[in-house]
Design a protein around this motif. Structure first.
Motif, PDB file in Angstrom:
ATOM      1  N   ALA A  48     -23.283 143.494  74.676  1.00 13.59           N
ATOM      2  CA  ALA A  48     -22.012 144.528  75.315  1.00 13.59           C
ATOM      3  C   ALA A  48     -22.365 144.827  76.863  1.00 13.59           C
ATOM      4  N   LEU A  49     -23.564 144.745  77.231  1.00  9.93           N
ATOM      5  CA  LEU A  49     -23.932 145.009  78.703  1.00  9.93           C
ATOM      6  C   LEU A  49     -23.275 143.749  79.698  1.00  9.93           C
ATOM      7  N   VAL A  50     -23.456 142.602  79.251  1.00  9.74           N
ATOM      8  CA  VAL A  50     -22.855 141.415  79.782  1.00  9.74           C
ATOM      9  C   VAL A  50     -21.226 141.682  79.840  1.00  9.74           C
ATOM     10  N   LYS A  51     -20.613 142.114  78.814  1.00  6.31           N
ATOM     11  CA  LYS A  51     -19.192 142.522  78.960  1.00  6.31           C
ATOM     12  C   LYS A  51     -18.837 143.528  79.542  1.00  6.31           C
ATOM     13  N   GLY A  52     -19.510 144.726  79.799  1.00  4.82           N
ATOM     14  CA  GLY A  52     -19.379 145.691  80.681  1.00  4.82           C
ATOM     15  C   GLY A  52     -20.111 146.751  80.276  1.00  4.82           C
ATOM     16  N   TRP A  53     -19.376 148.122  80.126  1.00  4.60           N
ATOM     17  CA  TRP A  53     -20.279 149.375  80.150  1.00  4.60           C
ATOM     18  C   TRP A  53     -20.684 149.632  78.590  1.00  4.60           C
ATOM     19  N   ASP A  54     -22.011 150.105  78.446  1.00  7.35           N
ATOM     20  CA  ASP A  54     -22.135 150.617  77.066  1.00  7.35           C
ATOM     21  C   ASP A  54     -22.741 152.022  77.026  1.00  7.35           C
ATOM     22  N   GLY A  55     -22.080 153.090  76.926  1.00  7.09           N
ATOM     23  CA  GLY A  55     -22.726 154.422  77.073  1.00  7.09           C
ATOM     24  C   GLY A  55     -23.754 154.544  76.385  1.00  7.09           C
ATOM     25  N   TRP A  56     -23.833 154.240  75.108  1.00  5.39           N
ATOM     26  CA  TRP A  56     -25.151 154.542  74.203  1.00  5.39           C
ATOM     27  C   TRP A  56     -26.241 153.475  74.813  1.00  5.39           C
ATOM     28  N   GLY A  57     -25.987 152.347  74.973  1.00  9.44           N
ATOM     29  CA  GLY A  57     -27.213 151.513  75.528  1.00  9.44           C
ATOM     30  C   GLY A  57     -27.712 152.288  76.836  1.00  9.44           C
ATOM     31  N   ASN A 242     -17.338 142.825  87.803  1.00  8.38           N
ATOM     32  CA  ASN A 242     -17.828 142.678  86.460  1.00  8.38           C
ATOM     33  C   ASN A 242     -18.132 141.587  85.692  1.00  8.38           C
TER      34      ASN A 242
ATOM     35  N   GLY B 435     -18.640 156.182  81.321  1.00  6.79           N
ATOM     36  CA  GLY B 435     -18.745 157.419  80.498  1.00  6.79           C
ATOM     37  C   GLY B 435     -19.464 157.327  79.267  1.00  6.79           C
ATOM     38  N   VAL B 436     -19.745 158.615  78.651  1.00  3.61           N
ATOM     39  CA  VAL B 436     -20.685 158.406  77.395  1.00  3.61           C
ATOM     40  C   VAL B 436     -19.693 159.379  76.506  1.00  3.61           C
ATOM     41  N   GLU B 440     -22.651 160.379  71.563  1.00  2.00           N
ATOM     42  CA  GLU B 440     -23.716 159.479  72.231  1.00  2.00           C
ATOM     43  C   GLU B 440     -24.696 160.622  73.136  1.00  2.00           C
ATOM     44  N   TRP B 653     -33.024 149.928  71.041  1.00  2.00           N
ATOM     45  CA  TRP B 653     -33.365 148.584  71.842  1.00  2.00           C
ATOM     46  C   TRP B 653     -33.941 147.598  71.013  1.00  2.00           C
ATOM     47  N   LYS B 670     -27.660 140.811  85.292  1.00  2.00           N
ATOM     48  CA  LYS B 670     -26.538 141.685  85.811  1.00  2.00           C
ATOM     49  C   LYS B 670     -26.920 142.947  86.280  1.00  2.00           C
ATOM     50  N   TYR B 674     -26.818 144.720  90.121  1.00  2.00           N
ATOM     51  CA  TYR B 674     -26.100 146.055  90.420  1.00  2.00           C
ATOM     52  C   TYR B 674     -27.147 146.781  90.891  1.00  2.00           C
TER      53      TYR B 674
END
Lengths: 329, 690
Positions: A48-57, A242, B435-436, B440, B653, B670, B674
């Motif tokens: 998910a993080l490789v693809k982009g943003w993950d709020g819960w992660g 990204n 965003g969240v 979450e 995790w 990645k 950043y």
């Protein structure tokens, strides 16, 4: 401005030194950051993080990695201190190289010249911090406190609270620009050898600024705005890139470093523009400082000649006389 | 299927209309006259209170809440519990104190106040004056209505906790002598009748009986007043005005006054404001026709009393309000009142922000949130939705917030997260789309250990944080977990069943659980037991995930013949085959673990290099499970709960593990890159100074 741009391009290696100082300082935090993010390759959020943003992660990472985040933040603080010291150190050398005008060799000369000026620059920085603190207290904190008292019963977002806010922002910026400009000119004076210590350099800077403060501030503002624009463009593009593959991540790293290199060029351009501004407004003779209370002067022409020959401008022929008398002539 | 059929039957049985009330039991009737001086902050009030004894036993003593005595001094229970600060706002201990003094209370001409005394039923604090016990000269007979004439004087506190003033802004919440609740035997499952009248605590305040209200407020003409109820009369004289409001079928009455208010009026029109996709979804999920769902809806007048500088928030609050009216109407029951008032508190009076009263509530607008890049921080909308919906879980389904704060705040947090995420997608979002969600942000509570079960009296939690966690996000998230376990249909039918059954009534935690347990799902029943009555937790993880070439049988066969090896000691053993050249088959072993005491089923996904994914459901009953798989492609990833349905999972995790065969990109590299850029950006700001 054109002198700034042309010098920035001509002194790319100098910009490279500044960029390296930024990268090296940032790398102080590299290992804690590496350790902090290591679990991302083992966890549920990797793809998910490789693809982009993950709020819960992101949220769960913040909560579950508290101690590692603490260590990383401490390392970033360390990087900040290292970078601050490096800039105080390097500015003297950068200015000497620019005054000298020869674009190479750079690295060894910057270090050597910086070492000679470090102590005086450190004192100048301390004086800048003190002066900025005093002026901020007098012109920002006290008026804002007074406005706060006057507007104690005023509703938020009305005249007095808004005035206090904008006073803090605008006057704070003006104070910083003023005090910062004098600080910059003091470092120029030290680099030119117009003064031997921070105190003398500040005196020279005051005289350089006299009556021409606005045009000096314009230069600072222009290069500041240019720096912000470069930063904004590269940050925004970096976020949009990204990267989703390891080679794309490397590409992003290179791209962003190019952005920081451009930023370093802006910094070089600023110093060159300021030197040109200061030079144009230099009187027929400029101060190089005197321990005896009198002031030593030498002609601009001779500075240019001597600067080309040596990094130490104090070797040119000079006349000793009363500085203020000459300035007013 | 069996479960669903049983669930439907049980839900219907519990939701029998015979048990539900169409209108509340009218126990009280208030007629209040109040005037206040904005300069001195002194309030003079009188009220005629009609109270009906709801029990079958005579009542010899009355009990009243005097909420503002919480602000009388630093010895009150409220002050001791809060330490003089609440939700970031600090009490102004210089001149900000407030109080309520009952000067007279008469019944049948007899003055009762002389015999009155202060009680501290919760903590025995002798200095707390928030509960007044008034012995009666004769008991009030069962069913008898006592008419009391009460006079009182109060001082408005400087606002730091809900009610009070800042400059000319006044929020009058819990502002008058209010009678407690006399619970007959059987009410809220109690065995014998008695008063339920708690002290004013830092964390709870609501529990009262329904009735009708008539409130006449006298104040300087310049003030704009918003209140629960409809304005029925206005009189002006000598620079002052008297506004009279009436409201039926509520159990508290609040009002606000501020000369700076700009009043924005709108109306919720069910024909326009119920989103078509939402009513279609509700119809499918609840098994009711759209016409049936629309039946109780009616137009609702919306009044927003906002600060003049907050014009940018008008649409935001009103749209959120309309969405909340539509959503609650569909998934609980339609809002029964004719109007709703939204109070936008000033930015220097945030102590009054985010407070719910019936048909009126306070919300927040912060000017900076109307400017880029903060326009997608949906905090104002969320507060509007949250406080309005309290009108359901504190107001209409009137739980006892003192004793079961989660029933108000927790159910409300759950409905808030559903509403906010469905309408806005994210809760807090910054460019470029980082965003969240509201779910979450609440789910974070499940990640840490706590000291209390969810169910406790509000003042009995170990710490302030424990109260907050167990009243808001933890029950909200646990209800979300129940929803995931029951499935959409069974859950929402049970949820709506609970709301409809307990409308205009006082439910307990067990009443809510009855609806949730009605499905007969033993996992849900156990979950309730372990989280509301215990400190249950759960952590799913992948302990091991390995994959290796399956080279078949090696060793001696049954006839002692060597297979796939040469027993001659002089010969070199064969070299280990190169895994890279291995075409298959592959043998993989995955161990999944569950720590903690909450058992629930989860899915386990095994992903292979050729892209195929195999899913298995594990009931989670044992501490661990091993999966041995033979496949044509090597295993690259094992993941437990890939759909993220176990919202109570303490550590998400450790839910996945990659084998050495995984060759995908690195998330760590990645993120690190950043982060390095962020550090460089931070450092390079120094170039503006040094």
């Amino acid at each position: 401005m054109s002198r700034g741009f042309s010098t920035a391009i001509r002194h790319r290696r100098l910009a490279g030194v500044l960029w390296l100082s930024l990268l090296a300082s940032a790398l102080v935090s590299w290992f804690p950051l590496k350790k902090l993010f290591q679990p991302m390759d083992e966890g549920a959020f990797r793809e998910a993080l490789v693809k982009g943003w993950d709020g819960w992660g992101f949220l769960s990472f913040l909560v579950s990695r508290g101690p590692e985040i603490g260590v990383a933040l401490a390392a970033v603080t360390g990087a900040f201190i290292v970078f601050a010291l490096l800039q105080i150190f390097l500015t003297g050398g950068v200015l000497r190289i620019l005054i000298d005008g020869r674009p190479r060799p750079v690295f060894a000369r910057v270090v050597a010249e910086s070492a000679g000026l470090f102590k005086a620059n450190l004192w100048a920085t301390a004086r800048f911090a003190l002066t900025a603190g005093i002026w901020m207290a007098l012109l920002v904190a006290v008026p804002v406190a007074l406005l706060g008292k006057l507007g104690k019963d005023a509703p938020p977002n009305t005249f007095l609270p808004d005035l206090a806010f904008w006073w803090a922002v605008v006057v704070g910026a003006v104070v910083l620009l003023n005090v910062g400009l004098r600080f910059d000119l003091a470092r120029v004076a030290l680099a030119r050898g117009d003064a031997r210590n921070a105190r003398g350099a500040y005196r020279v800077a005051k005289q350089s600024l006299s009556g021409r403060r606005l045009s000096g501030i314009r230069i600072v503002l222009f290069w500041l705005a240019l720096g912000v624009a470069v930063q904004a463009v590269f940050t925004s593009a970096g976020l949009r890139i990204n990267p989703r593959t390891n080679s794309a991540v490397t590409g992003l790293l290179v791209f962003r470093q190019f952005g920081f290199f451009l930023l370093a060029m802006v910094r070089v351009g600023f110093w060159a523009a300021l030197l040109a501004w200061e030079e144009r407004r230099r009187p027929a003779y400029s101060v190089i400082g005197s321990a005896s209370g009198g002031t030593t002067w030498k002609s601009s022409e001779e500075i240019a000649t001597s600067a080309a020959a040596s990094a130490s401008p104090e070797t040119g022929s000079s006349v000793t006389t009363n500085g203020s008398a000459l300035l007013s002539s | 299927m069996k479960h669903i059929a049983f669930a439907a039957a049980a839900t219907l049985a519990l939701a029998l209309p015979a048990a539900a009330l169409e209108t509340p039991r009218k126990i009280v009737d208030y007629d209040i006259r109040v005037s206040f001086d904005p300069e001195t902050k002194i309030v003079e009030g009188s009220e005629t209170l009609k109270w009906t004894n709801p029990s079958d036993a005579p009542v010899g003593e009355l009990r009243f809440h005097l909420y503002w005595n919480a602000f009388r001094n630093d010895r009150s229970t409220f002050f001791k519990e809060s330490g003089g600060q609440l939700r970031g706002d600090k009490a102004e201990t210089g001149k900000g104190w407030g109080y309520t003094d009952v000067t007279s209370m008469k019944w049948d001409g007899a003055e009762l106040i002389k015999g009155a005394r202060f009680e501290s039923p919760d903590d025995g604090n002798p200095d707390d004056r928030t509960v007044l016990a008034v012995p009666l000269p004769r008991p009030v007979a069962p069913g008898e209505t006592a008419t009391l004439a009460i006079a009182w004087k109060a001082k408005v506190p400087k606002v730091y906790a809900r009610a009070g003033y800042v400059r000319d802004f006044f929020m009058f919440g819990q502002w008058f002598p209010q009678i407690g609740v006399y619970e007959p035997a059987g009410r809220r499952r109690r065995t014998d009748a008695g008063w339920n009248c708690h002290q004013y605590h830092a964390n709870s305040e609501f529990y009262a009986d329904w009735g009708d209200w008539r409130v006449a407020i006298t104040l300087p003409e310049k003030f704009v007043v918003g209140s629960a109820g409809a304005l029925v009369d206005t009189k002006t004289a000598g620079g002052k005005k008297t506004l009279t409001f009436e409201q039926k079928a509520v159990h508290n009455f609040a009002f606000t006054a501020d000369p700076r208010y700009v009043v924005v009026e709108d109306a919720f029109d069910p024909a326009k404001d119920i989103p078509k996709d939402e009513i279609a979804l509700a119809s499918r999920t609840l098994g009711r026709s759209e016409a049936e769902l629309r039946a109780g809806f009616h137009k609702v007048a919306i009044k927003l009393y906002r600060q003049p500088e907050h014009g940018a928030f008008d649409r935001r609050h009103i749209e959120a309000q309309k969405w909340a009216l539509a959503w609650t109407g569909l998934w609980a029951f339609p809002y029964p009142y004719a109007q709703i008032s939204i109070v936008d508190t000033p930015e220097d009076g945030l102590g009054a922000t985010g407070m719910e009263y019936e048909t009126i509530y306070t919300t927040v607008s912060l000017k900076w949130m109307s400017r880029w890049p903060f326009t997608r921080l949906f905090v104002p909308e969320t507060v509007t939705i949250h406080e309005f919906t309290h009108g359901y879980w504190m107001g209409l389904v009137a739980s006892n917030e003192f004793e079961e704060s989660w029933m108000d705040e927790g159910i409300n947090t759950f409905t808030e997260l559903v509403m906010v995420d469905r309408k806005y997608g994210t809760y807090l979002e910054l460019p470029p789309g980082i965003g969240v969600t509201n779910e979450e942000s609440n789910r974070v509570s499940a990640l840490t250990q706590d000291h209390d079960p969810i169910l406790s009296s509000s003042w009995k939690y170990a710490t302030e944080n424990s109260y907050a966690r167990n009243s808001y996000p933890q029950p909200g998230t646990t209800i979300q977990q129940i929803r995931r376990l029951l499935g959409e249909q069974a859950f929402w039918r049970a949820f709506r069943g609970y709301a409809e059954r307990w409308r205009f009534d006082h439910p307990t935690s067990e009443d809510f659980f009855d609806f949730m347990r009605a499905s007969g799902n033993p996992v849900v029943a156990a979950l309730i037991q372990k989280t509301w009555y215990g400190r249950g937790w759960v952590d799913f993880s992948i302990l091991t995930a390995t994959t290796r070439p399956d080279d078949g049988f090696t060793g001696f066969d049954d006839a002692d013949k060597p297979v796939n090896f040469d027993p001659d000691p002089k010969k070199k053993p064969p070299e280990k085959p190169d895994e890279k050249k291995h075409k298959g088959p592959w043998r993989s072993l995955v161990t999944v673990s569950r720590d903690g005491d909450i058992e629930m089923p989860v899915n386990v996904a095994l992903t292979f290099k050729d892209g195929t994914t195999v899913k298995r459901t594990w009931d989670g009953a044992s501490g661990w499970i091993k999966y041995r798989v033979t496949s044509s492609s090597p295993l690259v990833k094992a993941e437990v709960d890939p759909e993220r349905r176990a919202v109570l999972d303490r550590n998400p995790w450790n839910n996945a593990r990659f084998t050495k065969k995984y060759e995908g990109p690195s998330a760590a590299a990645k993120s690190r890159t950043y982060a390095l850029h962020l550090v460089e950006i931070l450092l390079s700001t120094l170039w503006g100074v040094l």
